[in-house]
Each structure stands twice: as structure tokens, then as C-alpha cells.
Design a protein around this motif. Structure first.
Motif, mmCIF file in Angstrom:
data_model
loop_
_atom_site.group_PDB
_atom_site.id
_atom_site.type_symbol
_atom_site.label_atom_id
_atom_site.label_comp_id
_atom_site.label_asym_id
_atom_site.label_seq_id
_atom_site.Cartn_x
_atom_site.Cartn_y
_atom_site.Cartn_z
ATOM 1 N N UNK A 10 0.846 -1.180 0.000
ATOM 2 C CA UNK A 10 0.000 0.000 0.000
ATOM 3 C C UNK A 10 0.888 1.237 0.000
ATOM 4 N N UNK A 11 0.568 2.188 -0.856
ATOM 5 C CA UNK A 11 1.354 3.399 -0.948
ATOM 6 C C UNK A 11 0.840 4.493 -0.016
ATOM 7 N N UNK A 12 -0.388 4.321 0.463
ATOM 8 C CA UNK A 12 -0.958 5.355 1.310
ATOM 9 C C UNK A 12 -1.456 4.724 2.604
ATOM 10 N N UNK A 13 -1.363 5.482 3.666
ATOM 11 C CA UNK A 13 -1.903 5.019 4.946
ATOM 12 C C UNK A 13 -3.410 5.114 4.918
ATOM 13 N N UNK A 14 -4.060 4.343 5.772
ATOM 14 C CA UNK A 14 -5.517 4.407 5.860
ATOM 15 C C UNK A 14 -5.923 5.782 6.378
ATOM 16 N N UNK A 23 8.309 13.356 13.801
ATOM 17 C CA UNK A 23 9.666 13.419 13.265
ATOM 18 C C UNK A 23 9.785 12.671 11.954
ATOM 19 N N UNK A 24 8.651 12.197 11.426
ATOM 20 C CA UNK A 24 8.686 11.487 10.158
ATOM 21 C C UNK A 24 9.044 10.018 10.288
ATOM 22 N N UNK A 25 8.969 9.459 11.508
ATOM 23 C CA UNK A 25 9.336 8.066 11.727
ATOM 24 C C UNK A 25 8.285 7.147 11.140
ATOM 25 N N UNK A 26 8.688 6.154 10.362
ATOM 26 C CA UNK A 26 7.749 5.181 9.800
ATOM 27 C C UNK A 26 7.265 4.230 10.886
ATOM 28 N N UNK A 27 6.083 3.687 10.677
ATOM 29 C CA UNK A 27 5.527 2.718 11.623
ATOM 30 C C UNK A 27 6.414 1.489 11.694
ATOM 31 N N UNK A 63 -5.556 -5.471 10.322
ATOM 32 C CA UNK A 63 -6.247 -4.182 10.399
ATOM 33 C C UNK A 63 -5.289 -3.105 10.917
ATOM 34 N N UNK A 64 -4.471 -3.453 11.905
ATOM 35 C CA UNK A 64 -3.487 -2.492 12.425
ATOM 36 C C UNK A 64 -2.450 -2.146 11.368
ATOM 37 N N UNK A 65 -2.026 -3.130 10.581
ATOM 38 C CA UNK A 65 -1.068 -2.877 9.502
ATOM 39 C C UNK A 65 -1.646 -1.886 8.501
ATOM 40 N N UNK A 66 -2.930 -2.097 8.159
ATOM 41 C CA UNK A 66 -3.560 -1.189 7.203
ATOM 42 C C UNK A 66 -3.707 0.215 7.781
ATOM 43 N N UNK A 67 -4.109 0.302 9.044
ATOM 44 C CA UNK A 67 -4.344 1.615 9.648
ATOM 45 C C UNK A 67 -3.045 2.405 9.783
ATOM 46 N N UNK A 68 -1.964 1.727 10.104
ATOM 47 C CA UNK A 68 -0.680 2.414 10.281
ATOM 48 C C UNK A 68 0.077 2.582 8.972
ATOM 49 N N UNK A 69 -0.376 1.902 7.931
ATOM 50 C CA UNK A 69 0.362 1.957 6.680
ATOM 51 C C UNK A 69 1.727 1.307 6.795
ATOM 52 N N UNK A 70 1.843 0.307 7.673
ATOM 53 C CA UNK A 70 3.131 -0.350 7.888
ATOM 54 C C UNK A 70 3.561 -1.109 6.645
ATOM 55 N N UNK A 71 4.825 -0.918 6.259
ATOM 56 C CA UNK A 71 5.372 -1.602 5.083
ATOM 57 C C UNK A 71 6.645 -2.335 5.493
ATOM 58 N N UNK A 72 6.571 -3.666 5.606
ATOM 59 C CA UNK A 72 7.756 -4.416 6.030
ATOM 60 C C UNK A 72 8.850 -4.375 4.979
#
Length: 365
Positions: A10-14, A23-27, A63-72
């Protein structure tokens, strides 16, 4: 061999949830674990497709992955586990709406398991099916889901074992491979019984195919004949029309041939929605009313069935369940190659719409 590669990220967060802090930290995995109320190890198990996670927990993590936009970091993860991170999906025809819709469900499911999906089409050709199975297995994927049309029985068995594999559809594998199916006999029988209940007595079938097509067409014809027999209506082979492919043009031509008979039918059961949509076009061109003069039933419940004029009654296989069970079985097979083969039968629903509802068949006049 032409492949369509779809990167399942996913390129965009939910909406409503930021992907990073001020500070721009990724999930991170820890962020996902906190939001889902599980341990980081459980998050890792879900991302890596391990099967020993309860469905409720898996859904909460996804669901948490989608909401945070986490990208492993897939490259690092795949290197650690010695895999490509890709699974293959082999379908007969990508421009057939049912397979296009099914492919979308597989893309979503692969994404939720942190996998990339590589899609190939075979056009139902025996040699191409064999080549794709061997080619994908030898090159880039950890396993594949295959919907074969031409390979079956011993011919299919010759290609099993080279790569973890799950079959979808009705090609028999002799119990040598994991298999996800719907009950085509029961579904077809239910569809035709609906036509009988509406007063139809001369019910045609469009989509019959000769050998070697012994899978889906044979099963749907079996259900069609069983419904007629239970209603005391003897099957009429002249009302069963063969089609080389399940395309709209074939349905239109088969419907025209049925209408040109001295005793045309008052209803038609089409073995997929594309055939049914083609049949509807012929009926419109001949000036016949649907469902008054002819009831039309399809199969697959593609999106176009709900928006045709009239809207098309159709059997809806649970496409989402097909994709989820197939991917789950494949990941199990990758993790445990020697376990016994499993077969999963998913459900279906009959959706009745304008093409069969409310008409008065001519035989009842």
C-alpha cells in the motif's frame, strides 16, 4: 511467457491514521503490535504467513497494519527466510470477468500475508499450463495457485511436486494436491430448481463441453440434469448447447441456435455469466421479453450481472473465501511440504434478479 507482476504493497496510509510520528518516523512492528494488542512476535508471524495464528488475531493485526500503513522490509525478510516472497497465480483467461474478480481477491489476500503476487494466464492450453507450472516453479515463486483447464488426472499429477501447489476449480488431481472448490453440482441444481419453481418446463443449458473438459462443465451439467429429473422433466439433449469457450459471443450464438429450433426453450441455464449476457443480447435482438418469454440464469455473479438490463440472476461462489483458503493452504504447504493434501469446499449463494423473477412463462399461458 508473459507475466503480470503486481507489487502488493500500500502506498498510502488508511484515512484517519498517520503513518509516522512528528519526526517522520515510519511505523514499526512494535507500533503494529501495540495497536493490535499483541506481541511483536505475533505480528511477525502474521506478516510471514505462518498459519498458527487464530483468525481473529490475524484480522486484528492485518487491520493495524492497514491503519498504520506499515510496510515491512520484504527484501531483508525474504533473505532471512530463504524465499522469494512471491507466490504465483495461474489462471486460464485474465479477460474473463470471473477470473479478473477472483484475481483481485488473491491480490488482497497476498498483500495481507506480506507476499507479492505474480499472475500468469494459460488460455486453457495443455502445453502452456505445463510450461507455466514448471517455469514459475523453476524461476521465481515459493509456490503457486493454479486453475487448470486442460491438465487433469495423471497428466496433472506428472507436474505436481516440483513446487508447492494448490489447485482451484474442478480439475481432479487424485488427492495429490491441495484443492479449493465449490459444490458445482449442488449450485447448478439449485439454480435450475429456481427456474422450475418459476413454472419453466423447457429449460436449456448453455456451456456444455465435450472431453477432455470433464471438470466444471460436467459438474454443472450433472446438477442441471438432477434438477430436471427431480422435477419430473426428462432431459432433452437437443436443449444442451456446447460452447468452445465461456465468452459472450458463444452465449449469443448458442441462444440463437436454441431459438431457431421448432420447440424453443422457455428458460436457459448458462454455465457462466458471460454466456448469459450473450444470451440476453440475442433475446433482445429477437424482440423477446426477459423473463416473460425466456428466463435466464447465469453463474459466477460478476459485477456486470447486477447492472445488465434486465439484471441477471446468478450463482455467486464465495470468491473471497476461495482466495483466502487457497493462500492459507499454499503457505501451509510451503511451511510443511510433506503434510497430507487437503480439500476445502467453499460456499455459494443464489442471487435471483429480474432475469428470472416475475415473468409468466409461455408454457403457463
Amino acid at each position: 511467457m508473459t507475466a503480470v507482476k503486481q507489487q502488493t504493497t500500500r502506498d498510502q496510509a488508511a484515512p484517519g491514521r498517520k503513518r509516522s510520528d512528528g519526526a517522520g518516523r515510519s511505523a514499526t512492528v512494535k507500533d503494529v503490535a501495540t495497536l493490535a494488542g499483541v506481541s511483536p512476535k505475533t505480528v511477525s508471524n502474521v506478516i510471514n504467513g505462518f498459519v498458527h495464528v487464530s483468525p481473529a488475531t490475524r484480522e486484528r493485526v492485518q487491520r493495524a497494519i492497514r491503519e498504520l500503513g506499515y510496510r515491512p522490509n520484504r527484501v531483508a525478510r525474504n533473505l532471512r527466510r530463504g524465499s522469494t516472497g512471491m507466490i504465483g497465480l495461474v489462471l486460464p483467461e485474465l479477460d474473463v470477468p470471473y477470473f479478473a474478480e477472483l484475481g483481485r481477491h488473491f491480490l488482497t489476500t497476498a498483500e495481507e500475508h506480506g507476499r507479492t503476487l505474480l499472475i500468469e494466464q494459460t488460455l486453457g492450453d495443455r502445453e502452456r499450463e505445463a510450461a507455466v507450472i514448471h517455469g514459475l516453479g523453476d524461476q521465481v515463486v515459493d509456490g503457486m495457485v493454479v486453475s487448470p483447464l486442460a491438465l487433469h488426472g495423471s497428466a496433472l499429477a506428472n507436474h505436481l511436486g516440483t513446487v508447492p501447489l494448490v489447485l482451484i476449480g474442478e480439475r481432479p488431481s487424485g488427492g495429490l494436491a491441495d484443492h479449493v472448490v465449490i459444490d458445482n453440482v449442488a449450485a447448478a441444481k439449485e439454480a435450475v430448481a429456481h427456474l422450475v419453481a418459476g413454472g419453466r418446463r423447457r429449460i436449456a443449458a448453455i456451456g456444455v463441453q465435450p472431453e477432455p473438459y470433464i471438470g466444471t462443465p460436467l459438474l454443472r451439467r450433472t446438477g442441471y440434469r438432477q434438477a430436471l429429473e427431480e422435477a419430473g422433466l426428462p432431459p432433452d439433449p437437443l436443449l444442451e448447447r456446447e460452447t468452445p469457450r465461456y465468452h459472450m459471443g458463444e452465449g449469443a450464438r448458442a441462444m440463437a441456435a436454441l431459438l431457431d429450433r421448432p420447440a424453443p426453450p422457455d428458460a436457459v441455464f448458462c454455465f457462466n455469466d458471460a454466456l448469459a449476457l450473450g444470451a440476453l443480447r440475442t433475446l433482445y435482438e429477437r424482440g423477446l421479453r426477459v423473463p416473460d418469454d425466456m428466463a435466464v440464469m447465469g453463474f459466477d455473479d460478476i459485477e456486470a450481472a447486477r447492472y445488465s438490463t434486465p439484471s441477471l440472476s446468478s450463482v455467486a461462489p464465495d470468491k473471497n473465501a476461495i482466495a483466502r483458503h487457497a493462500v492459507d493452504l499454499l503457505l501451509e504447504r510451503i511451511e510443511t511440504p510433506d503434510r497430507p493434501a487437503q480439500e476445502v469446499v467453499v460456499g455459494h449463494t443464489l442471487h435471483t434478479r429480474e432475469s428470472t423473477e416475475g415473468g409468466i412463462p409461455a408454457t403457463a399461458h
